[in-house]
Scaffold this active site. Structure first.
Site, PDB file in Angstrom:
ATOM      1  N   GLY A 167     -12.908 171.051  19.089  1.00 49.85           N
ATOM      2  CA  GLY A 167     -13.259 171.949  17.993  1.00 49.85           C
ATOM      3  C   GLY A 167     -13.690 173.333  18.438  1.00 49.85           C
ATOM      4  O   GLY A 167     -13.955 174.200  17.604  1.00 49.85           O
ATOM      5  N   GLU A 290      -4.318 166.242  20.527  1.00 47.67           N
ATOM      6  CA  GLU A 290      -4.678 166.371  21.935  1.00 47.67           C
ATOM      7  C   GLU A 290      -4.933 164.997  22.514  1.00 47.67           C
ATOM      8  O   GLU A 290      -5.049 164.015  21.785  1.00 47.67           O
ATOM      9  CB  GLU A 290      -5.906 167.258  22.115  1.00 47.67           C
ATOM     10  CG  GLU A 290      -7.185 166.737  21.461  1.00 47.67           C
ATOM     11  CD  GLU A 290      -8.366 167.702  21.610  1.00 47.67           C
ATOM     12  OE1 GLU A 290      -8.302 168.805  21.042  1.00 47.67           O
ATOM     13  OE2 GLU A 290      -9.339 167.320  22.276  1.00 47.67           O
ATOM     14  N   ARG A 294     -10.287 160.051  29.104  1.00 47.12           N
ATOM     15  CA  ARG A 294     -11.558 159.415  29.481  1.00 47.12           C
ATOM     16  C   ARG A 294     -11.916 158.343  28.454  1.00 47.12           C
ATOM     17  O   ARG A 294     -11.220 158.184  27.463  1.00 47.12           O
ATOM     18  CB  ARG A 294     -12.659 160.472  29.489  1.00 47.12           C
ATOM     19  CG  ARG A 294     -12.668 161.204  28.135  1.00 47.12           C
ATOM     20  CD  ARG A 294     -13.879 162.021  27.891  1.00 47.12           C
ATOM     21  NE  ARG A 294     -13.687 162.946  26.796  1.00 47.12           N
ATOM     22  CZ  ARG A 294     -13.862 162.680  25.512  1.00 47.12           C
ATOM     23  NH1 ARG A 294     -14.200 161.458  25.134  1.00 47.12           N
ATOM     24  NH2 ARG A 294     -13.671 163.583  24.576  1.00 47.12           N
TER      25      ARG A 294
END
Lengths: 454, 85
Positions: A167, A290, A294
């Site tokens: 963001g 996106e 992880r």
């Protein structure tokens, strides 16, 4: 069987404790590293060893690559789990681990690098047949060029920093005048935040849903998905409540989305666990946004519905083992929901560090992943999230009921938290009906006036 | 005579004198400021809070270093206010 003798956790708070739990169960010793501010927190005491790595400011401790590598060598840790945030998506850190012969529990550094560039991730996914948001990801050199491209795409558009994420580094533009006005400042900000001023343009999808797919890939070419998570309850582009399955997806949507995600990661040769984020329009069209390379904050909802331990999967894959499960073994059982407890004002989102005088946890049928115990101090240096509450039920209704009960039983005294907001969402009719988008909190009057960097 | 005002931090965090590492400081010692001018930033839990001058005057000196850890209620700077000149 043991995959590693000793693992160092390059993180703090709830995620460090959560990684320690799985390691303990598997007979793996753990090393915590900690800053001055964190010396009293449970994750320091619960590890087999703990190494102080510096001052409270993250860049003097949790972001100091060499200090963390020194701690790993000093304690003979064979692998480093980076958790989320901090160095978890830093390709330089993964590279240094590779150079030092320490296993980085995550994908290889070149993959982190590629996915860290939004433009490159877009191009790679597009080449793999994954739909991306209509837009322009070529080189933009001047504002005149940007205006010309914008004209052909049509407004409204998002002007995005290629190095941005979560963001940060994006700007909505609704007209040529607006684009003209914000073009150079967006580049400047991208330069100063990320050291990379590259920008691109994407169509703005109005009132979208944010749905992501958990993927798992080993080093032997096996790649599977663990279904989706619905993450549309957000404040200022930060997630607040997540659930799995998404109440918006039809069975056909789900099949298409998850198959597309697996196709994408197989094509790029991804390894370890990762998350592909998508946005869904009202017409059920979806686009890749996106990839997070992880473990995700909201991974517990996936664990609750699949019965799998994602940290265990990460450890096994990092140790070179083959995935023991096949796609058809993975089932979405019942429904799970997670609420994030933030030390912040629920209306203004203003942070509220301080001492927790009293902390009463809900009784039963709930998973609690918390950074703190009663008497701990929430320091002003790190993320305001202090804990996660996760419930599971055979139906969505049951999971939500358990969540509402757990939140009502939870009691925090001494700091301001967003607990009233969480309860308000649980009682919101649109949320209860599963009929919500990323605009839910704004619609509820909780857009947040907050504070922004000047 | 000018009145000496202390600029006090309402929150704990890390104090910055610059908007970003590459940019100039908001205000130099000895420089004049207007009420409402930003004189520094405090980072608290990944948010940034702007510290503003409450009076017109001269920012005489800072009492904390750039990037120093500060407590709530800590004195950040001395402002010589024009108001009572």
């Amino acid at each position: 069987m043991k995959y590693f003798d000793r693992v160092l956790i390059a993180n703090r708070g709830e995620i460090a404790r959560r990684i320690i739990r799985t390691c303990k169960r598997l007979g793996i010793q753990t090393v915590s590293v900690y800053s001055e501010a964190d010396a009293e927190l449970p994750f320091v005491k619960e590890a087999d060893e703990a190494v102080p790595i510096g001052q409270s400011q993250a860049k003097m401790s949790y972001l100091d690559i060499e200090k963390i590598l020194d701690a790993a060598k000093q304690t003979n840790a064979q692998a480093i789990h980076p958790g989320y945030g901090f160095l978890s998506e830093n390709p330089a850190f993964a590279k240094r681990c590779e150079e030092e012969g320490i296993v980085f529990i995550g994908p290889r550094s070149s993959m982190i690098q590629a996915m860290g560039s939004k433009i490159e991730a877009r191009r790679l996914m597009q080449a793999a047949g994954v739909p991306v948001v209509p837009g322009y990801d070529g080189k933009i050199d001047t504002v005149e060029e940007a205006l010309r491209i914008a004209e052909s795409l049509g407004y409204p558009l998002m002007l995005k920093a290629s190095a941005g994420g979560g963001g940060i580094g994006m700007q909505l533009v609704s007209s040529a005048e607006e684009l003209q006005k914000v073009y150079s400042s967006t580049i400047q900000r991208a330069n100063s935040y990320f050291g990379d001023g590259t920008v691109f343009l994407e169509k703005f999808i109005e009132n979208p849903r944010h749905i992501e797919v958990q993927v798992v890939c080993d080093h032997h070419g096996n790649a599977i998905h663990l279904f989706e998570r619905e993450c549309s309850v957000q404040r200022r582009n930060q997630k607040v409540i997540e659930e799995s399955p998404s109440p918006f997806l039809t069975g056909e949507d789900r099949r298409k989305l998850c198959e597309t995600a697996v196709q994408g990661i197989k094509n790029i040769g991804y390894t370890n666990v990762g998350t592909m984020e998508f946005i869904f329009g009202n017409d059920h069209s979806f686009y890749f946004l996106e990839m997070n390379t992880r473990l995700q904050v909201e991974h517990p909802v996936t664990e609750a519905v699949t019965g799998l331990d994602l940290v265990e999967l990460q450890l096994k894959i990092a140790a070179g083992e083959q995935l023991a499960i096949k796609q058809e073994d993975v089932k979405q059982n019942g429904h799970a929901v997670e609420s994030r407890l933030y030390a912040e004002d629920p209306l203004t989102y203003f942070p509220s560090p301080g001492k927790i005088n009293r902390l009463t946890f809900p009784g039963q049928d709930v998973r609690l992943d918390f950074a703190v115990v009663e008497g701990n101090t929430v320091s002003p240096f790190y993320d305001p999230m202090i804990g996660k509450i996760i419930t599971h039920g055979s139906t969505r209704e049951e999971a939500l009921q358990k969540m509402e009960r757990s939140l009502t039983e939870l009691d925090v005294d001494g700091i301001t938290t967003n607990l009233p907001l969480l309860i308000q969402v649980l009682q919101n009719r649109d949320f209860q009906q599963g009929n919500y988008t990323t605009q839910l909190l704004n619609k509820m009057g909780n857009g947040g006036i907050g504070i922004v960097k000047g | 005579m000018a009145a000496e005002q202390k600029i006090i931090s309402p929150i704990p965090g890390v104090f910055y004198r610059r908007p970003s590492p590459e940019e100039e400081v908001y205000v130099k010692e000895g420089q004049s400021v207007n009420a409402g001018d930003t004189v520094g930033l405090i980072e608290v839990m990944k948010n940034f809070y702007e510290v503003k001058a409450e009076h017109n005057g001269i920012l005489q000196k800072f009492l904390v270093e750039n990037e120093q850890v500060i407590n709530a209620g800590e004195e950040l700077a001395v402002l010589l206010s024009e108001e009572s000149i």
